[in-house]
Design an enzyme around this catalytic site. Structure first.
Site, PDB file in Angstrom:
ATOM      1  N   ASN A 288       0.839  -1.196   0.000  1.00 53.79           N
ATOM      2  CA  ASN A 288       0.000   0.000   0.000  1.00 53.79           C
ATOM      3  C   ASN A 288       0.880   1.254   0.000  1.00 53.79           C
ATOM      4  O   ASN A 288       1.837   1.344   0.765  1.00 53.79           O
ATOM      5  CB  ASN A 288      -0.945  -0.046   1.201  1.00 53.79           C
ATOM      6  CG  ASN A 288      -1.854  -1.257   1.124  1.00 53.79           C
ATOM      7  OD1 ASN A 288      -2.423  -1.543   0.079  1.00 53.79           O
ATOM      8  ND2 ASN A 288      -1.963  -2.003   2.217  1.00 53.79           N
ATOM      9  N   HIS A 311      10.962  -6.139  -1.045  1.00 51.21           N
ATOM     10  CA  HIS A 311       9.951  -6.478  -2.038  1.00 51.21           C
ATOM     11  C   HIS A 311       8.818  -5.449  -2.031  1.00 51.21           C
ATOM     12  O   HIS A 311       8.505  -4.852  -3.068  1.00 51.21           O
ATOM     13  CB  HIS A 311       9.401  -7.877  -1.737  1.00 51.21           C
ATOM     14  CG  HIS A 311       8.339  -8.328  -2.688  1.00 51.21           C
ATOM     15  ND1 HIS A 311       8.608  -9.117  -3.778  1.00 51.21           N
ATOM     16  CD2 HIS A 311       7.007  -8.068  -2.739  1.00 51.21           C
ATOM     17  CE1 HIS A 311       7.486  -9.332  -4.453  1.00 51.21           C
ATOM     18  NE2 HIS A 311       6.500  -8.709  -3.835  1.00 51.21           N
ATOM     19  N   GLU A 312       8.247  -5.216  -0.864  1.00 52.11           N
ATOM     20  CA  GLU A 312       7.099  -4.299  -0.824  1.00 52.11           C
ATOM     21  C   GLU A 312       7.508  -2.883  -1.200  1.00 52.11           C
ATOM     22  O   GLU A 312       6.745  -2.164  -1.846  1.00 52.11           O
ATOM     23  CB  GLU A 312       6.420  -4.327   0.553  1.00 52.11           C
ATOM     24  CG  GLU A 312       5.918  -5.705   1.004  1.00 52.11           C
ATOM     25  CD  GLU A 312       5.095  -6.462  -0.041  1.00 52.11           C
ATOM     26  OE1 GLU A 312       4.472  -5.824  -0.909  1.00 52.11           O
ATOM     27  OE2 GLU A 312       5.093  -7.712   0.009  1.00 52.11           O
ATOM     28  N   GLU A 334       4.718  -8.226 -10.242  1.00 52.84           N
ATOM     29  CA  GLU A 334       5.475  -9.071  -9.317  1.00 52.84           C
ATOM     30  C   GLU A 334       6.850  -9.492  -9.839  1.00 52.84           C
ATOM     31  O   GLU A 334       7.804  -9.575  -9.070  1.00 52.84           O
ATOM     32  CB  GLU A 334       4.651 -10.304  -8.929  1.00 52.84           C
ATOM     33  CG  GLU A 334       3.366  -9.970  -8.175  1.00 52.84           C
ATOM     34  CD  GLU A 334       3.588  -9.244  -6.848  1.00 52.84           C
ATOM     35  OE1 GLU A 334       4.727  -9.223  -6.340  1.00 52.84           O
ATOM     36  OE2 GLU A 334       2.594  -8.682  -6.331  1.00 52.84           O
ATOM     37  N   TYR A 399       5.942 -14.251 -10.252  1.00 50.71           N
ATOM     38  CA  TYR A 399       7.016 -13.758  -9.399  1.00 50.71           C
ATOM     39  C   TYR A 399       8.385 -14.174  -9.951  1.00 50.71           C
ATOM     40  O   TYR A 399       9.218 -13.343 -10.280  1.00 50.71           O
ATOM     41  CB  TYR A 399       6.867 -14.321  -7.974  1.00 50.71           C
ATOM     42  CG  TYR A 399       5.734 -13.695  -7.176  1.00 50.71           C
ATOM     43  CD1 TYR A 399       5.998 -12.707  -6.242  1.00 50.71           C
ATOM     44  CD2 TYR A 399       4.416 -14.084  -7.355  1.00 50.71           C
ATOM     45  CE1 TYR A 399       4.982 -12.124  -5.495  1.00 50.71           C
ATOM     46  CE2 TYR A 399       3.388 -13.512  -6.614  1.00 50.71           C
ATOM     47  CZ  TYR A 399       3.683 -12.528  -5.689  1.00 50.71           C
ATOM     48  OH  TYR A 399       2.673 -11.952  -4.972  1.00 50.71           O
TER      49      TYR A 399
HETATM   50  N1  BES Z   1       0.930  -7.669  -3.646  1.00 50.83           N
HETATM   51  C1  BES Z   1       1.421  -8.850  -3.058  1.00 50.83           C
HETATM   52  C2  BES Z   1       0.410  -9.520  -2.187  1.00 50.83           C
HETATM   53  C3  BES Z   1      -0.837  -9.925  -2.930  1.00 50.83           C
HETATM   54  C4  BES Z   1      -0.748 -10.615  -4.113  1.00 50.83           C
HETATM   55  C5  BES Z   1      -2.059  -9.630  -2.415  1.00 50.83           C
HETATM   56  C6  BES Z   1      -1.907 -10.957  -4.780  1.00 50.83           C
HETATM   57  C7  BES Z   1      -3.218 -10.013  -3.074  1.00 50.83           C
HETATM   58  C8  BES Z   1      -3.139 -10.672  -4.269  1.00 50.83           C
HETATM   59  C9  BES Z   1       2.686  -8.607  -2.243  1.00 50.83           C
HETATM   60  O1  BES Z   1       3.529  -7.650  -2.768  1.00 50.83           O
HETATM   61  C10 BES Z   1       3.455  -9.899  -2.281  1.00 50.83           C
HETATM   62  O2  BES Z   1       3.878 -10.269  -3.326  1.00 50.83           O
HETATM   63  N2  BES Z   1       3.614 -10.527  -1.135  1.00 50.83           N
HETATM   64  C11 BES Z   1       4.386 -11.723  -1.005  1.00 50.83           C
HETATM   65  C12 BES Z   1       5.749 -11.322  -0.607  1.00 50.83           C
HETATM   66  C13 BES Z   1       6.878 -12.133  -1.096  1.00 50.83           C
HETATM   67  C14 BES Z   1       6.840 -12.597  -2.493  1.00 50.83           C
HETATM   68  C15 BES Z   1       8.191 -11.459  -0.777  1.00 50.83           C
HETATM   69  C16 BES Z   1       3.727 -12.568   0.065  1.00 50.83           C
HETATM   70  O3  BES Z   1       2.710 -12.122   0.624  1.00 50.83           O
HETATM   71  O4  BES Z   1       4.172 -13.653   0.358  1.00 50.83           O
HETATM   72 ZN    ZN Z   2       4.582  -8.395  -4.519  1.00 55.65          ZN
END
Ligand code: BES
Ligand code: ZN
Length: 627
Positions: A288, A311-312, A334, A399
């Protein structure tokens, strides 16, 4: 649902909304009802009261629209909202209709504009709105106060804000949020000072986001939240009991931001704070704007999981500044972010640490490709999610395969040239939403042009539109993990756990060790591991997860209590989903899973429940037992 519409009676039928968003004619978003080429939301102004008693947000959203000449209506996305009225800015009622409810897209809200470009929608959310998790005090770390947070990504913002919920529609926002006086509200924007903010038992917080963002990035959290500064632009919000721990764990955040800027160009969002979420938060993190939401499961005590912060924060460029136009283009968010995350890790901690993450990612990707089968379309970078929940596209493919493509390009053109290209990409495309096809055209024009040999060596089309991992993927290796493999081999050939060389192992080495052990270990060997390394007592969520997964796969019952606690204490999908799946494979596991899930389910976020429900209660079994 008979009480769906509490607004004025419908005056005429406006339900002929087409299914797809037209983004510049050819582009479509299958997950939104909006037709932004006719009327597009450009600003959202929220005025909401947070009611912990009824678990509702009530108030209104004022929308400013950009209306094409001749357009007579605007179509918004909603889901389970109670729409009380829609008015223009002179207080005149505007006719509206809520369309049929679709399980994935929710309901279109079509509004007759009658010449207006400003709307005021009075509405309330429902207690079960899937974007919102209302937590009892005991579900927080301190147990002192209730907590509320929103999770918009991917299609959930429409369950708390009636707006155009497509990543191709960008809107600025401001908000006034009224909460119980002892609580604090935070949002994905900048906090504004407001002169008179106390109204007896309530307190008002105000926010502003001056950059246009897609609706999925609008986020709110309310709870007993404290703040500590980390650097000139960075800080951490958390429940007071967690604040010092989080402050120590996130100490590198400002330096990470500096490293990201050196790689990707200027950070345009002003501040970057991290909010430590309650343990039920379904993701590791959520990008966010100005305020990343971070799962407490990364508080390992040794900063070994902070790549997730990298990452974020990288999403501030890939995702938030340049956004995937549809969820089919999710790898643009991603894949770019994982690439940048690894570069940030390399800059801060050294190449060896990035290598360990690369090897881990490659293993996961190859396992995913094998699991799905060689021809599965879901291992293409460009996805086809029409008619499906975009969460189905959240796999390791966008990813890791996405990041690997960028590595492959970097390898071919050289790092300096690639870095220059990346910075220019974010500069050129800032505050826009782009498709995969636009990226391909851009990279050809600005990076590969005039080098047909390079293009054909890369074979971009194959990377993007064909399943699996192309054979020109750069090899990955990690000497540190190769050393771990030696210990794996020693253990497998009978060496006692106490004789293994585990000195200096970090989370990454432990995770690799546990994941690399084969199936079919005898119970005594698992017991040796468990006791020698106190595995069931680990506080590090990644290590504990890898251990529990190994143990469940071996039906190793002594972990029952640790497993139960882990599945009940936190609700991160990445951890709970594989464990429930593994449990459902055996008789012992099935009854344990059912028992644990009964207690855990009410504590999980709707997204996690939606993931686990079909695993623990597959539709057939449900029908058979009359559920
Ligand atoms: N934006 C994503 C989380 C997300 C993805 C929420 C799809 C809803 C739908 C976030 O940036 C993310 O990728 N989180 C990963 C982190 C990791 C890859 C470092 C997670 O939550 O595991
Ligand atoms: Zn992400």
């Amino acid at each position: 649902m008979s009480d769906r519409v509490l607004g004025p009676p419908l005056r005429h039928d406006l339900t002929k909304a087409p299914v797809l968003v037209e983004i510049d004619g050819a582009r479509t978003d299958p997950h939104s009802y909006a037709r932004p080429s006719e009327a597009r939301v450009v600003h959202v102004s929220l005025d909401l009261f947070v009611d912990f008693e009824t678990r509702q947000l009530t108030g209104h959203a004022r929308l400013r629209l950009d209306v094409a000449p001749g357009a007579a209506q605007v179509v918004l996305d909603t889901r389970d909202l109670v729409i009380r009225s829609v008015q223009d800015d002179h207080g005149r009622d505007l006719p509206f209709v809520l369309g049929e409810s679709d399980p994935i897209r929710g309901q279109a809200l079509s509004i007759d504009l009658a010449g207006s470009a400003d709307l005021v929608i009075a509405y309330a959310t429902r207690p079960e709105a899937p974007a919102l998790q209302w937590l009892e005090a005991e579900q927080t770390t301190e147990g002192a106060a209730p907590f509320l947070y929103s999770q918009g990504h991917a299609l959930l913002t429409r369950s708390w804000i009636p707006t155009q919920d497509s990543p191709a529609v960008r809107q600025t926002f401001d908000a006034r949020i009224q909460v119980p006086a002892d609580l604090t509200a935070v949002m994905s924007g900048h906090s504004l000072e407001i002169p008179d903010d106390s109204h007896g038992p309530f307190r008002t917080f105000a926010f502003h986001q001056g950059h246009p963002i897609p609706a999925y990035l609008l986020a709110l959290a309310v709870g007993k939240i404290g703040f500590r500064s980390l650097g000139p632009r960075t800080g951490v919000y958390a429940e007071p009991a967690r604040l010092d721990h989080a402050h120590a764990e996130f100490a590198d955040l400002e330096r990470m931001l500096d490293a990201a800027e050196a790689l990707l160009g200027p950070y345009r969002w002003g501040r970057l704070d991290a909010l430590v979420m309650p343990p039920s938060f379904p993701f590791g993190g959520m990008e966010n704007p100005c305020l990343m939401f971070i799962s407490p499961s990364i508080l390992a005590g040794d900063r070994s999981l902070t790549s997730l912060l990298g990452h974020e924060l990288a999403h501030a460029w890939s995702g938030n500044l340049v956004t995937n136009a549809t969820w089919d283009d999710f790898w643009l968010n991603e894949g770019f972010t994982v690439y940048a995350e690894l570069r940030i890790v390399e800059a801060l901690y050294g190449r060896f640490r990035a290598e360990m993450l690369e090897v881990y990612g490659r293993r996961e990707l190859l396992a995913e490709i094998e699991r799905r089968g060689a021809g599965s379309h879901d291992t293409c970078l460009k996805l086809n999610l029409a008619g499906r929940d975009p969460l189905e596209g959240v796999t390791v493919t966008p990813y890791v395969k996405g990041a690997t493509l960028l590595h492959a390009i970097e390898r071919v053109v050289g790092r300096d040239r690639f870095d220059n290209y990346l910075r220019s990409w974010f500069e050129r495309r800032a505050f826009t939403s782009v498709t995969t096809e636009e990226f391909l055209a851009d990279v050809r024009r600005h990076l590969l042009q005039g080098e047909p040999g390079v293009e054909s060596a890369l074979d971009l089309e194959r990377w993007v539109y064909a399943p699996g991992l192309p054979d020109n993927a750069p090899a990955v290796s990690s000497p540190r993990l190769t050393a771990v493999d030696v210990q794996v081999a020693a253990f497998v050939t009978g060496q006692a756990a106490a004789a293994l060389d585990v000195q200096g192992w970090t989370t990454q080495e432990w995770r690799h060790f546990l994941n690399a052990l084969p199936r079919g270990l005898a119970e005594a060997r698992l017991a040796d591991l468990e006791h020698t390394f106190a595995l069931s007592a680990r506080r590090n969520a990644e290590v504990l997860f890898a251990w529990l997964r190994l143990a469940v796969g071996h039906l190793y019952r002594p972990v029952t209590e640790a497993l139960e606690n882990f599945l009940i204490d936190q609700g991160r999908r990445k951890f709970v989903e594989p464990l429930y799946r593994e449990l459902m494979d055996s008789e012992w596991g099935r009854s344990l899973a059912t028992q644990i899930y009964q207690r855990a389910r009410p504590r999980y976020h709707a997204t996690t429940r939606a993931t686990i429900d079909p695993i623990v209660h597959p539709p057939d079994a449900g029908a058979a037992s009359g559920r």
